[in-house]
Scaffold this active site. Structure first.
Site, PDB file in Angstrom:
ATOM      1  N   CYS A   1      14.876  10.727   5.828  1.00 28.36           N
ATOM      2  CA  CYS A   1      14.611  10.540   7.490  1.00 28.36           C
ATOM      3  C   CYS A   1      15.767  10.670   8.281  1.00 28.36           C
ATOM      4  CB  CYS A   1      13.718   9.140   7.572  1.00 28.36           C
ATOM      5  SG  CYS A   1      14.520   7.696   6.649  1.00 28.36           S
TER       6      CYS A   1
ATOM      7  N   GLU B   1      11.130  16.377  13.681  1.00 25.27           N
ATOM      8  CA  GLU B   1      11.631  16.277  12.248  1.00 25.27           C
ATOM      9  C   GLU B   1      10.841  17.082  11.381  1.00 25.27           C
ATOM     10  OE1 GLU B   1      12.581  12.419   9.686  1.00 25.27           O
ATOM     11  OE2 GLU B   1      10.566  12.531  10.589  1.00 25.27           O
TER      12      GLU B   1
ATOM     13  N   GLU C   1      10.204   1.842  10.287  1.00 24.92           N
ATOM     14  CA  GLU C   1      11.571   2.733  10.100  1.00 24.92           C
ATOM     15  C   GLU C   1      10.763   3.922   9.967  1.00 24.92           C
ATOM     16  OE1 GLU C   1      13.486   5.501   8.735  1.00 24.92           O
ATOM     17  OE2 GLU C   1      13.192   4.386   6.815  1.00 24.92           O
TER      18      GLU C   1
ATOM     19  N   LYS D   1       0.911  -1.152   0.029  1.00 28.05           N
ATOM     20  CA  LYS D   1       0.075   0.062   0.160  1.00 28.05           C
ATOM     21  C   LYS D   1       0.897   1.052  -0.071  1.00 28.05           C
ATOM     22  CE  LYS D   1      -1.257   2.949   2.503  1.00 28.05           C
ATOM     23  NZ  LYS D   1      -1.232   4.512   2.250  1.00 28.05           N
TER      24      LYS D   1
END
Length: 487
Positions: free
Chosen positions: A291, A389, A257, A181
Site C-alpha cells: 500500500c 491504486e 489502514e 478474520k
C-alpha cells in the site's frame, strides 16, 4: 505443517467449521491446491464473537498487565521456534519471494512483538492530574486508559503474517479480546498463529479467536455485530468505506489502514542516476502489492526523458519468477482476479499514455498469476493509472515544472498514505516533507518503517495509526474519574 493450519481457534479450542465445509488454499505461483481451509459460517463467527465477549467481560485479561506481557513473550518465543515451518507456509500461500521472509513477511513482525512487550513494562494506564478547585470544591482527577473491548481484526493477503501480528499483538497488549478474520487467499498465516497461541501460550480461552469464512457476507457480521466494540482493517479504500458504514450503526471504534498512490518527488538537484534504478526496482518488490509503494515518480520536466530511460533500464532487469528462488524479488500476484485487474490498468495506460516497458500478459510461465513489471509515462496526472491504486508492479513517471507544481501533483489523489522527496539540499527537502498531505514521508531515502514510528494515512488512506505508542492507544478508551481531594 498441516497441524498448524487445519483448524480455527474459537474459545480456546482448535475446531473445524461447524458445517464441516472447507475451501481450497491455492498457491499463486503454481495454481496448485495447498490444502483445505475451514469455511466458517455465521454460526462459527457468532461463537467466536461470543467467546471474545465472555472473555473480556468475565476474566481479568483487560486489567492483568503482567499476564498479557507474559503471554506475548510466550507467543514471540513459540513463533521463533516454528519459524522455518512458517517460512514455507508464507511463501506458498502469498507467492512472496522467500528473501522477504527474513524481514517484513515473517521474521520482522515476530521481532516487532518486543515493541508491545516493552510498552507494557512501563506504560502509564492511569495518571493523576494536579489538585484543582472546580465549582467550589478541591478535586483530584485520575485519567485512565482502559481496553476498548472486543476487537474484530480484518487482514488482507499481501503481507498477512505481518498484519495479523500487527493487529493482534496491539489489541492483546491493550487488554482487548480479538476475533481475527484473514483474507480467504491467505488463511494459513492466521490459522498457524491461532494454533501456536493455543498450544504454547497462557492466553485464556476466548481472548484470541481465528475464523476463516470464504464469504464476505459472513465476515461482515464482525463489522456490525453489537458485541464487537472496535474494528481494525487493512484493505482497499473501497472496503474501508463499507466497513466504516457497517460500523456506524453501533458507533464502533474504527482503525483503517487503506490504499495509497504514493509519490516520490525528485527535486531538480537530486541524483537521478543513483536514485531512479533503485526506485524502479523497488516498485516491483512482491509484485507491487504494497500500500505504501512509491508508484508515482515525479521528475523535473527537462529531465523526463533521462528519468524514463533510467527507469526502463532497471525494470528490464528485475529478477522475477519463482518465489522460492532466493534471487527473486518479484513473484506472482495473489490470484487470477488481481492479475486480470492489473492487466486492465495496463490496457488503460496504453490508451491514455505510453507504456515503455511491459504492459502485456506474460507467457513466461505455464502456470501462476504473473504480470510484467511495467513502466508508464506521457500520461496526464489525472489519468486513471496516475490516480488509482493498481496494486501491481507498475511505475508512472510524471513531469513537473517547479516545487509547487510537484507538490500539487503529489497531493492530487484521494490518498495520503506515504510520500518521499529527494534533494541535495536537506532543508529544501524537509520543507517539502512538511507540506505533503501524507502520514509518512521519507527524505533522501531515510526509512520511516519501524515499530516506534506510527503508521497510517491522511485523507482516504485511513484512520488511526499502527505501531508506536499510538498503535496501543488506538485500542484504549479514555476515562476521567474525579473525586474530592484529601484534606
Amino acid at each position: 505443517m498441516a497441524s498448524l493450519v487445519e483448524r480455527m481457534l474459537i474459545d480456546g479450542e482448535l475446531v473445524a467449521a461447524g458445517s464441516g465445509r472447507t475451501f481450497d488454499n491455492v498457491n499463486p505461483a503454481t495454481e496448485e491446491v495447498l490444502g483445505a481451509v475451514p469455511d466458517a459460517d455465521a454460526a462459527d463467527v457468532e461463537r467466536a464473537i461470543g467467546a471474545a465477549r465472555r472473555a473480556f467481560d468475565t476474566t481479568d485479561w483487560s486489567t492483568n498487565v503482567e499476564l498479557r506481557r507474559r503471554c506475548l513473550v510466550q507467543l514471540r518465543d513459540a513463533l521463533r521456534a516454528d519459524v522455518e515451518t512458517l517460512r514455507s507456509l508464507v511463501v506458498a500461500e502469498t507467492g512472496s519471494p522467500v528473501m522477504f521472509t527474513a524481514g517484513i513477511q515473517l521474521e520482522g513482525p515476530i521481532s516487532f512483538i518486543d515493541h508491545y512487550i516493552g510498552l507494557l513494562d512501563g506504560y502509564e494506564f492511569e495518571r493523576k492530574l494536579p489538585t484543582k478547585d472546580l465549582m467550589g470544591m478541591q478535586v483530584d482527577r485520575v485519567i485512565r486508559r482502559e481496553a476498548a473491548g472486543v476487537v474484530a481484526a480484518i487482514t488482507p493477503w499481501n503481507y498477512p503474517f505481518y498484519l495479523n501480528l500487527c493487529k493482534v499483538t496491539a489489541a492483546l497488549a491493550a487488554g482487548c479480546t480479538v476475533v481475527l478474520k484473514p483474507a480467504p487467499d491467505t488463511p494459513w498465516s492466521a490459522l498457524a498463529l491461532g494454533a501456536i497461541a493455543a498450544e504454547h501460550t497462557d492466553i485464556p480461552p476466548g481472548v484470541l479467536n481465528v475464523v476463516t469464512p470464504s464469504d464476505n457476507a459472513v465476515a461482515g457480521l464482525l463489522t456490525s455485530h453489537p458485541d464487537v466494540d472496535a474494528v481494525t482493517l487493512t484493505g482497499s479504500t473501497a472496503t474501508g468505506r463499507k466497513v466504516m458504514a457497517a460500523a456506524a450503526g453501533t458507533i464502533k471504534r474504527v482503525t483503517l489502514e487503506l490504499g495509497g498512490k504514493s509519490a516520490a518527488v525528485l527535486l531538480d538537484d537530486a541524483d537521478l542516476q543513483t536514485l531512479i534504478p533503485a526506485m524502479a526496482g523497488g516498485v516491483c518488490v512482491h509484485a507491487g502489492q504494497g500500500c505504501a509503494a512509491l508508484t508515482r515518480l515525479l521528475v523535473p520536466r527537462a529531465r523526463l526523458d533521462e528519468a524514463v530511460a533510467l527507469a526502463a533500464g532497471a525494470m528490464e532487469h528485475v529478477p522475477w519468477g519463482d518465489p522460492t528462488d532466493p534471487a527473486t524479488i518479484m513473484g506472482p500476484v495473489v490470484n487470477a482476479r488481481q492479475r486480470d485487474g492489473i492487466l486492465r490498468y495496463y490496457e488503460s495506460a496504453a490508451r491514455d499514455g505510453r507504456i515503455v516497458v511491459g504492459g502485456k500478459p506474460t507467457d513466461r510461465f505455464e502456470r501462476g498469476y504473473f504480470v510484467e513489471p511495467t513502466l508508464i509515462t506521457d500520461i496526464d496526472p489525472k489519468a486513471t493509472v496516475a490516480q488509482e491504486e493498481i496494486f501491481g508492479p507498475a511505475l508512472v513517471v510524471l513531469p513537473y515544472d517547479d516545487d509547487d507544481d510537484a507538490l500539487r501533483i503529489a497531493d492530487s489523489t484521494i490518498f495520503g498514505l506515504s510520500s518521499a522527496v529527494f534533494s541535495a539540499d536537506l532543508d529544501r527537502a524537509m520543507a517539502m516533507a512538511r507540506r505533503f498531505r501524507a502520514g509518512t514521508v521519507g527524505v533522501n531515502g531515510a526509512a520511516w518503517f519501524d515499530v516506534e514510528s506510527p503508521f497510517g494515512g491522511y485523507k482516504q488512506s485511513g484512520l488511526g495509526r499502527e505501531w508506536g505508542t499510538e498503535g496501543l492507544e488506538d485500542f484504549l478508551e479514555v476515562k476521567t474519574i474525579a473525586y474530592p481531594a484529601a484534606g
